[in-house]
Scaffold this motif. Structure first.
Motif, PDB file in Angstrom:
ATOM      1  N   HIS A 193      -5.414   9.514  -0.635  1.00  0.00           N
ATOM      2  CA  HIS A 193      -5.494   8.678   0.575  1.00  0.00           C
ATOM      3  C   HIS A 193      -6.693   9.069   1.438  1.00  0.00           C
ATOM      4  O   HIS A 193      -6.658   9.086   2.670  1.00  0.00           O
TER       5      HIS A 193
ATOM      6  N   TRP B  52      -0.241  11.608   5.566  1.00  0.00           N
ATOM      7  CA  TRP B  52      -1.383  11.118   6.344  1.00  0.00           C
ATOM      8  C   TRP B  52      -0.975  10.255   7.534  1.00  0.00           C
ATOM      9  O   TRP B  52      -1.800   9.913   8.346  1.00  0.00           O
TER      10      TRP B  52
ATOM     11  N   HIS C 288      -5.049   3.543  -4.747  1.00  0.00           N
ATOM     12  CA  HIS C 288      -5.250   3.748  -3.309  1.00  0.00           C
ATOM     13  C   HIS C 288      -5.852   5.160  -3.173  1.00  0.00           C
ATOM     14  O   HIS C 288      -5.514   5.892  -2.267  1.00  0.00           O
TER      15      HIS C 288
ATOM     16  N   ASP D  91       0.825  -1.204   0.000  1.00  0.00           N
ATOM     17  CA  ASP D  91       0.000   0.000   0.000  1.00  0.00           C
ATOM     18  C   ASP D  91       0.863   1.260   0.000  1.00  0.00           C
ATOM     19  O   ASP D  91       1.960   1.268   0.566  1.00  0.00           O
ATOM     20  N   ASP D  92       0.340   2.295  -0.612  1.00  0.00           N
ATOM     21  CA  ASP D  92       0.856   3.674  -0.554  1.00  0.00           C
ATOM     22  C   ASP D  92       1.916   4.026  -1.603  1.00  0.00           C
ATOM     23  O   ASP D  92       2.026   5.180  -1.986  1.00  0.00           O
TER      24      ASP D  92
HETATM   25 ZN   LIG Z   1      -2.583   3.584   2.890  1.00  0.00          ZN
END
Ligand SMILES: [Zn+2]
Length: 245
Positions: free
Chosen positions: A135, A103, A131, A67-68
């Motif tokens: 976010h 975040w 994603h 993720d990210d």
């Molecule tokens: Zn994330």
């Protein structure tokens, strides 16, 4: 029981973020899974097998997701994945390519991959997923914003050369309306941050994932896969062998 869709974030040394996994642990986990007979496949493969009801073969499948879109995916995770010839999906925050993470208080200065770097990993065979753009917690914003986040990041994925559209819910949160919007916006599946979701022929939009944390030792990692079909076959195999002796 599998399939096991693994959720990683950053792969780096010495981070305060509990979801950052040190590279040596990551490699240890990956090689153990392969030694154990798990087959690493793409998310698209899992969805196709679900669609045709091939549950038996799903039990031995694993999927690596990140993720990210941290820059350390490129510098640290990718060389290990390529060494073991293991496919992976990176869920990018499509409107923040090249930015710093804003975040997460644990990794505020962590760098996200730039557009060029994303194109480079795509060229190396890595799958890309959305994603969202920013976010955003889709369960907490209005419908217009939900569609904007989903449609704009879908367009970005297409522009980056992706043809299988997968989404990872930021913060692992969604509602039924969000799930419906994901379908309408043209995604083929979505993954959650919970391993307790049901897995069935119509559950492509809330696929379960197993979250991997940095403080997990190999033994606790291994227990995540207890009760899998492979483990069962191994145990039965041993019993039969002992019986014959
Ligand atoms: Zn994330």
């Amino acid at each position: 029981m599998g399939p096991f869709i693994l959720m990683y974030h950053s792969i780096a040394e010495g981070s305060e973020d509990p979801y950052t996994v040190p590279p040596n642990k990551f490699e240890e986990q990956l090689s153990w899974l392969i030694e154990r007979g798990f087959e690493a496949v793409s998310l698209a493969t899992i969805v196709n097998l679900l669609k045709i009801g091939e549950y038996k073969s799903l039990r031995t499948k694993i999927v690596f997701t990140f993720d990210d879109g941290y820059k350390d995916f490129l510098t640290t995770a990718l060389p290990i994945l390529l060494h073991y010839k293991v496919p992976a999906t990176v869920f990018i925050v499509a409107g923040m390519l090249g930015d710093k993470v804003s975040w997460n208080s644990h990794s505020k200065h962590a760098q996200l991959m730039s557009e060029d770097e994303i194109r480079h990993i795509k060229a190396q065979g890595v799958s890309l997923g959305s994603h969202t753009m920013t976010h955003s917690n889709l369960a907490k914003v209005d419908e217009k914003k939900v569609y904007q986040e989903l449609v704009d990041s879908h367009i970005t994925l297409r522009d980056l050369g992706e043809s299988f559209y997968a989404l990872s819910y930021p913060w692992g949160q969604w509602t039924n309306q969000v799930l419906n919007a994901v379908k309408v916006a043209g995604y083929e599946c979505a993954v959650t941050a919970s391993r307790k979701m049901p897995l069935g022929a119509t559950e492509y939009y809330c696929l379960p994932r197993v979250g991997i944390k940095g403080d997990m030792n190999l033994k606790s990692f291994q227990t995540l896969f207890d009760g899998s079909a492979i483990e069962f076959a191994r145990k039965v195999g041993r019993v039969v062998k002992n019986f014959l002796q």
